[in-house]
Design an enzyme around this catalytic site. Structure first.
Site, PDB file in Angstrom:
ATOM      1  N   CYS A  11     -34.370 -18.852  43.664  1.00 40.12           N
ATOM      2  CA  CYS A  11     -35.379 -18.113  44.193  1.00 40.12           C
ATOM      3  C   CYS A  11     -35.433 -19.876  44.999  1.00 40.12           C
ATOM      4  CB  CYS A  11     -36.572 -17.978  43.859  1.00 40.12           C
ATOM      5  SG  CYS A  11     -36.974 -18.224  42.566  1.00 40.12           S
ATOM      6  N   ASN A  14     -37.862 -21.012  40.972  1.00 44.72           N
ATOM      7  CA  ASN A  14     -37.708 -21.003  40.338  1.00 44.72           C
ATOM      8  C   ASN A  14     -38.450 -20.830  39.363  1.00 44.72           C
ATOM      9  OD1 ASN A  14     -35.364 -22.799  37.934  1.00 44.72           O
ATOM     10  ND2 ASN A  14     -34.682 -20.630  38.387  1.00 44.72           N
ATOM     11  N   CYS A  16     -41.413 -18.341  40.097  1.00 48.66           N
ATOM     12  CA  CYS A  16     -41.852 -16.452  39.887  1.00 48.66           C
ATOM     13  C   CYS A  16     -40.246 -15.563  40.414  1.00 48.66           C
ATOM     14  CB  CYS A  16     -41.841 -17.132  40.670  1.00 48.66           C
ATOM     15  SG  CYS A  16     -43.585 -17.409  41.240  1.00 48.66           S
ATOM     16  N   ARG A  17     -39.477 -15.793  41.100  1.00 48.14           N
ATOM     17  CA  ARG A  17     -38.867 -14.522  41.614  1.00 48.14           C
ATOM     18  C   ARG A  17     -37.885 -14.740  40.131  1.00 48.14           C
ATOM     19  NH1 ARG A  17     -38.644 -15.081  47.276  1.00 48.14           N
ATOM     20  NH2 ARG A  17     -39.001 -17.049  46.906  1.00 48.14           N
ATOM     21  N   SER A  18     -37.292 -15.820  40.229  1.00 47.72           N
ATOM     22  CA  SER A  18     -35.603 -16.055  39.748  1.00 47.72           C
ATOM     23  C   SER A  18     -35.835 -15.741  38.293  1.00 47.72           C
ATOM     24  CB  SER A  18     -34.639 -16.614  40.256  1.00 47.72           C
ATOM     25  OG  SER A  18     -34.765 -18.406  40.171  1.00 47.72           O
ATOM     26  N   ASP A 131     -42.038 -13.170  48.136  1.00 46.66           N
ATOM     27  CA  ASP A 131     -42.171 -14.354  47.359  1.00 46.66           C
ATOM     28  C   ASP A 131     -43.591 -13.916  46.932  1.00 46.66           C
ATOM     29  OD1 ASP A 131     -42.852 -17.147  45.923  1.00 46.66           O
ATOM     30  OD2 ASP A 131     -42.479 -17.970  47.676  1.00 46.66           O
TER      31      ASP A 131
END
Ligand code: 4NP
Length: 164
Positions: A11, A14, A16-18, A131
């Site tokens: 993301c 690095n 939140c999402r990934s 995001d």
């Protein structure tokens, strides 16, 4: 046994999402007794959070679902990552564009939500994992559900054989 298959979740930050995708994939692969078949990591295209933990809201939504989010942020390293990881999952189209610009092999880069079976045939602009960084905690619940569905689909496909 064959070498583990490299799976990298990417993301922007690095945090939140990934890192959440990485933790969910590890959890689901472990449930299937298949974790030793994979080399799993996550990274960001941006550098701002390198060396720090995941966002507290990602850690919290993971914990709420019984999953520890422990990864430390790092930036994508084109010199090593594009060799090590045969499957690179971009969280959104912007992350995907950056990876391709930096020389990731086209055939190895996929959008994360391509693997959500409920989105089969969806137009590409519907496949971004939004995001959640600037939103509230409920954004993280939604992202968790999206990532879990995609991780399950991805795992199913990878356990069946090489991605088409
Ligand atoms: P992520 O979210 O890409 O899911 O980790 C973000 C985290 C931090 C920033 C942007 C996105 N930031 O601009 O610092």
């Amino acid at each position: 046994m064959a070498d583990p298959h490299g799976v990298l979740f990417v993301c922007l930050g690095n945090i939140c999402r990934s890192p959440l995708a990485e933790a969910i994939f590890i959890h689901r692969a472990r449930e299937r007794r298949a974790l030793d078949r994979f080399d799993v990591d996550s990274a960001g295209t941006g550098h701002w959070h390198v060396g720090g933990p995941a966002d507290p809201r990602s850690i919290a939504v993971g914990a709420k679902n019984g999953i520890a989010v422990t990864s430390i942020a790092r930036q994508v390293d084109p010199d090593t990552d594009f060799e090590r990881f045969a499957t690179i999952l971009a969280m959104d189209q912007s992350n995907e564009a950056t990876l391709l610009e930096w020389g990731a092999p086209r055939g190895n880069v996929r959008l994360m939500r391509e693997f959500d079976p409920s989105l089969a045939g969806a137009e590409r602009h519907r496949l971004d994992v939004p995001d959640p960084y600037h939103g509230g905690a409920d954004g993280f619940d939604k992202v968790f559900a999206m990532l879990d569905a995609a991780c399950l689909g991805l795992l199913d496909q990878l356990l069946r054989g090489p991605l088409a």
